[in-house]
Design a protein around this motif. Structure first.
Motif, PDB file in Angstrom:
ATOM      1  N   ALA A  69      46.561  83.361  35.358  1.00 18.65           N
ATOM      2  CA  ALA A  69      46.294  82.887  34.179  1.00 18.65           C
ATOM      3  C   ALA A  69      47.072  83.840  33.224  1.00 18.65           C
ATOM      4  CB  ALA A  69      44.903  82.572  33.621  1.00 18.65           C
ATOM      5  N   LYS A  71      48.041  84.352  30.193  1.00 19.25           N
ATOM      6  CA  LYS A  71      47.445  84.947  28.973  1.00 19.25           C
ATOM      7  C   LYS A  71      46.913  86.385  29.096  1.00 19.25           C
ATOM      8  CE  LYS A  71      42.907  83.647  27.268  1.00 19.25           C
ATOM      9  NZ  LYS A  71      42.275  82.654  28.260  1.00 19.25           N
ATOM     10  N   ALA A  72      46.497  86.783  30.130  1.00 21.26           N
ATOM     11  CA  ALA A  72      46.158  87.968  30.216  1.00 21.26           C
ATOM     12  C   ALA A  72      47.077  89.131  30.178  1.00 21.26           C
ATOM     13  CB  ALA A  72      45.347  88.080  31.848  1.00 21.26           C
ATOM     14  N   ALA A 113      46.413  74.743  29.692  1.00 28.63           N
ATOM     15  CA  ALA A 113      45.237  74.326  29.242  1.00 28.63           C
ATOM     16  C   ALA A 113      45.283  75.065  27.639  1.00 28.63           C
ATOM     17  CB  ALA A 113      44.175  75.114  29.772  1.00 28.63           C
ATOM     18  N   ARG A 159      40.223  68.694  31.800  1.00 29.42           N
ATOM     19  CA  ARG A 159      39.290  69.759  31.397  1.00 29.42           C
ATOM     20  C   ARG A 159      37.845  69.387  31.225  1.00 29.42           C
ATOM     21  NH1 ARG A 159      40.412  75.337  28.230  1.00 29.42           N
ATOM     22  NH2 ARG A 159      38.417  76.532  28.765  1.00 29.42           N
ATOM     23  N   MET A 173      32.631  80.123  28.054  1.00 28.83           N
ATOM     24  CA  MET A 173      33.629  78.962  27.578  1.00 28.83           C
ATOM     25  C   MET A 173      33.171  77.766  28.300  1.00 28.83           C
ATOM     26  SD  MET A 173      36.957  81.282  27.902  1.00 28.83           S
ATOM     27  CE  MET A 173      38.148  80.280  27.231  1.00 28.83           C
ATOM     28  N   HIS A 205      39.287  70.362  35.777  1.00 27.94           N
ATOM     29  CA  HIS A 205      39.366  71.928  35.436  1.00 27.94           C
ATOM     30  C   HIS A 205      38.213  72.018  34.954  1.00 27.94           C
ATOM     31  CE1 HIS A 205      41.152  74.886  32.710  1.00 27.94           C
ATOM     32  NE2 HIS A 205      40.952  75.527  33.680  1.00 27.94           N
ATOM     33  N   GLY A 248      36.987  83.722  35.985  1.00 25.55           N
ATOM     34  CA  GLY A 248      36.203  84.621  35.088  1.00 25.55           C
ATOM     35  C   GLY A 248      35.910  85.757  35.750  1.00 25.55           C
ATOM     36  N   GLU A 287      41.502  80.339  38.916  1.00 27.49           N
ATOM     37  CA  GLU A 287      42.249  80.747  38.161  1.00 27.49           C
ATOM     38  C   GLU A 287      41.823  82.020  37.314  1.00 27.49           C
ATOM     39  OE1 GLU A 287      43.092  77.728  35.194  1.00 27.49           O
ATOM     40  OE2 GLU A 287      41.177  78.281  34.155  1.00 27.49           O
ATOM     41  N   GLY A 289      43.089  85.766  35.285  1.00 28.79           N
ATOM     42  CA  GLY A 289      43.712  86.423  34.710  1.00 28.79           C
ATOM     43  C   GLY A 289      43.537  87.944  34.767  1.00 28.79           C
ATOM     44  N   ARG A 290      42.740  88.441  33.952  1.00 28.79           N
ATOM     45  CA  ARG A 290      42.019  89.785  33.845  1.00 28.79           C
ATOM     46  C   ARG A 290      41.850  90.549  35.143  1.00 28.79           C
ATOM     47  NH1 ARG A 290      38.598  91.647  29.698  1.00 28.79           N
ATOM     48  NH2 ARG A 290      38.347  89.296  29.283  1.00 28.79           N
ATOM     49  N   TYR A 391      44.995  91.896  28.256  1.00 31.66           N
ATOM     50  CA  TYR A 391      44.763  91.650  26.876  1.00 31.66           C
ATOM     51  C   TYR A 391      45.027  93.014  26.245  1.00 31.66           C
ATOM     52  CZ  TYR A 391      42.606  87.574  28.942  1.00 31.66           C
ATOM     53  OH  TYR A 391      42.246  86.361  29.546  1.00 31.66           O
TER      54      TYR A 391
HETATM   55  C1  LIG Z   1      41.490  82.819  29.248  1.00 30.86           C
HETATM   56  C2  LIG Z   1      41.495  82.052  30.653  1.00 30.86           C
HETATM   57  C3  LIG Z   1      41.611  82.391  31.881  1.00 30.86           C
HETATM   58  C4  LIG Z   1      41.561  83.781  32.240  1.00 30.86           C
HETATM   59  O1  LIG Z   1      40.589  84.372  31.786  1.00 30.86           O
HETATM   60  P1  LIG Z   1      40.327  85.960  32.625  1.00 30.86           P
HETATM   61  O2  LIG Z   1      38.933  86.337  32.090  1.00 30.86           O
HETATM   62  O3  LIG Z   1      41.661  86.722  32.006  1.00 30.86           O
HETATM   63  O4  LIG Z   1      40.386  85.749  33.879  1.00 30.86           O
HETATM   64  C5  LIG Z   1      41.786  81.384  32.860  1.00 30.86           C
HETATM   65  N1  LIG Z   1      41.475  80.078  32.607  1.00 30.86           N
HETATM   66  C6  LIG Z   1      41.547  79.716  31.162  1.00 30.86           C
HETATM   67  C7  LIG Z   1      41.354  78.205  30.889  1.00 30.86           C
HETATM   68  C8  LIG Z   1      41.391  80.593  30.283  1.00 30.86           C
HETATM   69  O5  LIG Z   1      41.165  80.168  28.929  1.00 30.86           O
END
Ligand SMILES: *Cc1c(COP(=O)(O)O)cnc(C)c1O
Length: 411
Positions: A69, A71-72, A113, A159, A173, A205, A248, A287, A289-290, A391
């Protein structure tokens, strides 16, 4: 890679100490700072990211597909590296879509997303051939219309906001009223609309939260997620191609937090993968990110001044919350706690002291370390904030007080 122990924080496993200095990518910090040419900067370790992905692959069943993901950490060099190590990229804006496609990743391995996609972004995604994780009925209609206009079959996934909640998550979320996705009760109608348009729904999703350090909570959510996804897929005439069960996975930032235990997660996923394969012949997608990047990155700033106020030593650094909002405690935290912070060029010095590290901004919020024990520092020394690979710059108010922008390097 040797680990560096911090008294109360999780150990920074990704880095070594060479001649009393922290080293990243085999380069001592002073020399790296000279190479970068100025402070503050972020440095991300290729080796640490690659090791992280490899460890994760070992802990999880081979059948699980791993997505990053963006955005991380959307730094193009980082995304390029992860494009080669993962099975796909998840984006949350048209600009992230550009970064993803610039890596050469095939559009079928990119998904998009976000609760607020513009009509323009939806059209760009359809034109690109990436998968849209639709989050509303309007998004669906706009995607179908864009497909008509462009003469392209849109790649559509749905989603879903599950009715269950993720326990022990840093950021929920899903579960309860949410702006993300469509409520699970609404999902069958939208899926039917997609099939009625002559399209196959690519997948579901279901992303229920972020920064989770409890394996028990992740296991619970993943079991319910697969159950829900397969139940929804069972009602479809054409089935699905994959089931994205979110991620997550959290990383430890604060005193006494422990790393997420992957063993029970991997163990349960074996069975869930088999279940998804048997029911729909589809893989599960995770998926993250962090989890993939956070521990591979450091933020480095220089001590400008050292002052003592009422007996208490303050280190005033050239970096702070405008580059690293999360370390200042102002990115979604209720009670401020210290990230792991050290004096990087005196990492194991015996002369230690309780010091407070502040940034250059005229606000008391600009705090990087509140009364932490570290090597006694003086002007010119390099302060390191660990666990800073996710982040960071893009989650910080860079323009606040108009100080110079931060530099990022991948070493
Ligand atoms: C932010 C986000 C992620 C990444 O979350 P992390 O905590 O960084 O792993 C993955 N999927 C979606 C849809 C997100 O909004």
């Amino acid at each position: 890679m040797t680990g560096i122990a911090f008294p109360q924080h999780a150990p920074a496993r990704a880095f070594e100490v060479v001649d009393g200095e922290l080293a990243i990518g085999g380069i001592g910090l002073t020399r790296l700072a000279a190479r970068v040419g100025r402070t503050p900067f972020y440095a991300y370790s290729r080796a640490a990211i690659a090791t992280r992905v490899a460890e994760l692959r070992t802990a999880l069943p081979a059948a699980v597909q791993l997505h990053y993901a963006i955005k991380a950490n959307p730094m193009p060099a980082v995304v390029q590296l992860l494009a080669g190590l993962t099975d796909g990229l998840d984006v949350a804006s048209a600009r992230e879509m550009k970064v993803a496609l610039d890596t050469g990743t095939a559009p079928e391995h990119v998904s998009f997303a976000g609760p607020g996609k513009t009509e323009g972004e939806i059209a760009q995604a359809v034109a690109a051939g990436i998968t849209l994780n639709l989050e509303s009925e309007l998004q669906l209609e706009q995607a179908l219309a864009a497909g008509e206009r462009l003469g392209v079959a849109p790649q559509l996934a749905l989603r879903v906001n599950p009715a269950f909640e993720l326990k022990a998550s840093g950021m929920k979320m899903g579960g309860g009223p949410k702006q993300f996705g469509v409520d699970e009760e609404l999902a069958p109608a939208l899926a039917a609309r997609i099939e009625a348009a002559g399209l196959k729904l690519r997948g579901f999703h279901i992303f229920s939260g972020s920064q989770n350090l409890s394996a028990e909570a992740v296991v619970d959510a993943q079991r319910k997620t697969v159950e829900l996804g397969l139940r929804l897929a069972a009602g479809l005439a054409r089935g699905i191609d994959w089931l994205n069960i979110g991620g997550g996975f959290g990383v430890p930032y604060f005193p006494r937090e422990q790393p997420l235990d992957l063993a029970p997660i991997g163990e349960q996923l074996e069975g869930l993968c088999a279940q998804a394969q048997a029911a729909q012949g589809v893989p599960l997608v995770l998926e993250l990110g962090r989890y993939l990047v956070a521990e591979a990155g450091i933020y480095v700033c220089r001590v400008l001044d050292r002052k003592v106020s009422q007996g208490h030593p303050f280190l005033v650094a050239d970096g702070g919350l405008h580059h690293h909002l999360a370390a200042s405690g102002n990115f979604g935290q209720v009670i401020r706690k210290n990230y792991p912070v050290a004096v990087g060029n005196r990492i194991d010095a015996a002369d230690r002291e309780v010091q407070t590290v502040v940034g250059p901004l005229c606000t008391p919020l600009d705090l990087l370390a509140d009364r932490m024990e570290m090597a006694r520092a003086r002007p010119g020394d390099l302060i390191v904030v660990f666990q800073s690979g996710a982040y960071g710059p893009t989650a910080s108010p860079a323009a606040f007080l108009s100080h110079p922008e931060v530099v990022e390097v991948l070493v």
